[in-house]
Design a protein around this motif. Structure first.
Motif, short mmCIF file in Angstrom:
data_model
loop_
_atom_site.label_atom_id
_atom_site.label_comp_id
_atom_site.label_asym_id
_atom_site.label_seq_id
_atom_site.Cartn_x
_atom_site.Cartn_y
_atom_site.Cartn_z
N ARG A 106 -3.75 -3.76 -6.69
CA ARG A 106 -2.59 -2.88 -6.61
C ARG A 106 -2.49 -2.34 -5.19
N TYR A 107 -1.29 -2.41 -4.62
CA TYR A 107 -1.06 -1.92 -3.27
C TYR A 107 -0.02 -0.81 -3.33
N SER A 108 -0.34 0.33 -2.74
CA SER A 108 0.55 1.48 -2.77
C SER A 108 0.90 1.91 -1.35
N ALA A 109 2.01 2.62 -1.23
CA ALA A 109 2.48 3.07 0.08
C ALA A 109 1.70 4.29 0.54
N SER A 110 1.57 4.41 1.85
CA SER A 110 0.95 5.59 2.45
C SER A 110 2.04 6.61 2.77
N ALA A 111 1.62 7.83 3.10
CA ALA A 111 2.61 8.89 3.37
C ALA A 111 3.32 8.68 4.70
#
Length: 445
Positions: free
Chosen positions: A287-292
């Motif tokens: 799973r790949y999620s966005a950074s702030a």
């Protein structure tokens, strides 16, 4: 691995014995019944599957027939390599056995420099299908289009060749010509295109200002440094003046490195899932999620795709579409929703194997379906109608002067020929302007 090099009959008997031994070396323990005392339930353990003996015997039989009956002697090692190649080629169009030259080509391709025509290709019905021509390459300059079928390379018919064999024919020394025979939808007869081979150096990210405040980002393929290069391109556009909107052009982008697609998506997203993958291996479920941190927060975005946009391009378009971060414009994408992993076998050989399917943040699989654009705009040729020099107020003698400006602009002049040169980009820019007009002004505190 040491290969036996005795006579064909002896070798085949040895091979048959070896395969039989492997088959019989399967689980020696039969299924057992065990009783769970606490819940008084009988549980039957399934025996692990054994190797298919009939198929292994058939393999040994075919091997022997080739060794003894084929018109010319065949090297044992070559036969086994051919068997490996065929075994992997039968899985799907994207899995492949990478011999030394193909393995080296793949490494060069992902680094951004390789020799050839500049085509991303696959197999379809025995012919080479163009997924996308790469920007500024002989193929793109020669007019090759996504969806074209290559049926002949010089005088060699493509049908019957493996993909690696066809690619090998297209490669060669820079400056050497090659004639491609093309079948194109909508064109009645096959036609020939002569291309000159060249060293392909791919700049994966290019950018320019379309008009004042409106930037253009072109990603031609996803390489190791594409994410970093994209952020630098956005920063350069911001240095030229406040950004009011961006066009991200992913047309004819055949994909590339998964991590690069994640980084490009992350440049526009500040939260949430980007993509996830599912496969049989434990490390295939990712799973790949966005950074702030984002490179262009809240800047209106239009993403352009077409039938040549595949794989990593579809990951980016799908993520931005699901998060409603940008509007997708163009035509349906290619529909490659699988992930290939390079599994090294030796120092110069590897297997490129499909190990997972990927899904957009909302759980969509685009395999064999593609990303459907929010705004459908077909590629088209448009010409402006000449209306002649019509009389305007400013042409009248004694007209009042505006008094507010001298009619000059210090910014980038609008490209009057864009509609004729690239109709889809022209429409993307118009859509972007509409988004900017409708965007509420941020209040200053």
């Amino acid at each position: 691995m040491t290969l036996l090099t005795s006579s064909p009959g002896t070798w085949t008997k040895t091979l048959g014995s070896l395969l039989l031994a492997l088959a019989l070396a399967g689980p020696a323990v039969a299924a057992e019944e065990t009783v769970e005392q606490e819940i008084d339930e009988v549980v039957v353990e399934e025996a692990p599957p054994v190797l298919p003996l009939d198929e292994l015997r058939l393999f040994a039989e075919v091997f022997e027939r080739i060794k003894t009956a084929y018109v010319e002697p065949v090297d044992d090692a070559q036969l086994l390599e051919d068997a490996i190649r065929g075994m992997i080629a039968g899985l799907d169009p994207h899995s492949a056995y990478l011999e030394p030259e193909a393995y080296e080509d793949l490494q060069e391709h992902t680094s951004g420099e390789f020799g050839g025509l500049g085509l991303e290709v696959g197999l379809q019905d025995g012919f080479v299908r163009v997924i996308a021509p790469i920007d500024d390459t002989p193929a793109q300059k020669g007019g090759i289009k996504a969806g074209d079928l290559i049926v002949k390379l010089d005088d060699t018919p493509v049908q019957g060749l493996s993909l690696n064999e066809a690619v090998a024919l297209m490669r060669g020394k820079p400056g050497e010509p090659i004639v491609l025979t093309i079948v194109r939808e909508g064109v009645e007869k096959p036609f020939e295109v002569k291309l000159i081979r060249d060293v392909i150096r791919v700049a994966s990210v290019r950018h320019r200002v379309l008009e004042d405040g409106f930037g253009y980002l072109r990603v031609s393929q996803f390489q190791v440094n594409t994410g970093k290069d994209l952020v630098e391109a956005i920063e350069d556009l911001q240095d030229k003046g406040p950004l009011r909107g961006l066009v991200l052009d992913l047309r004819n982008n055949p994909g590339g490195v998964l991590q690069a697609a994640v980084e490009v998506s992350d440049a526009f997203l500040d939260d949430g899932l980007i993509v996830y993958t599912e496969g049989r291996l434990a490390n295939a479920a990712l799973r790949y999620s966005a950074s702030a941190r984002t490179a262009a927060p809240e800047v209106p975005l239009v993403v352009m795709i077409n039938a040549g946009s595949a794989s990593a391009s579809e990951i980016v378009a799908g993520a931005l579409q699901d998060h409603k971060r940008g509007l997708i414009l163009g035509t349906d994408s290619f529909g490659k929703g699988s992930v290939q992993t390079i599994l090294p076998l030796t120092a110069d050989r590897a297997v490129k194997l499909t190990t997972a399917r990927y899904f957009t943040p909302s759980g969509r699989s685009i395999q064999a379906q593609g990303i459907v654009p929010d705004i459908r705009v077909e590629e088209a040729e448009v010409r402006n109608l000449e209306n002649g020099d019509r009389l305007k107020e400013s042409d009248l003698t004694g007209h009042l002067v505006n008094g507010q400006n001298n009619g000059e602009s210090n910014g980038v002049k609008a490209d009057d020929k864009l509609v004729e040169r690239d109709f889809q980009l022209f429409e993307a820019l118009n859509l972007l302007k509409a988004l900017v007009i409708l965007k509420p002004e941020s209040k200053q505190g």
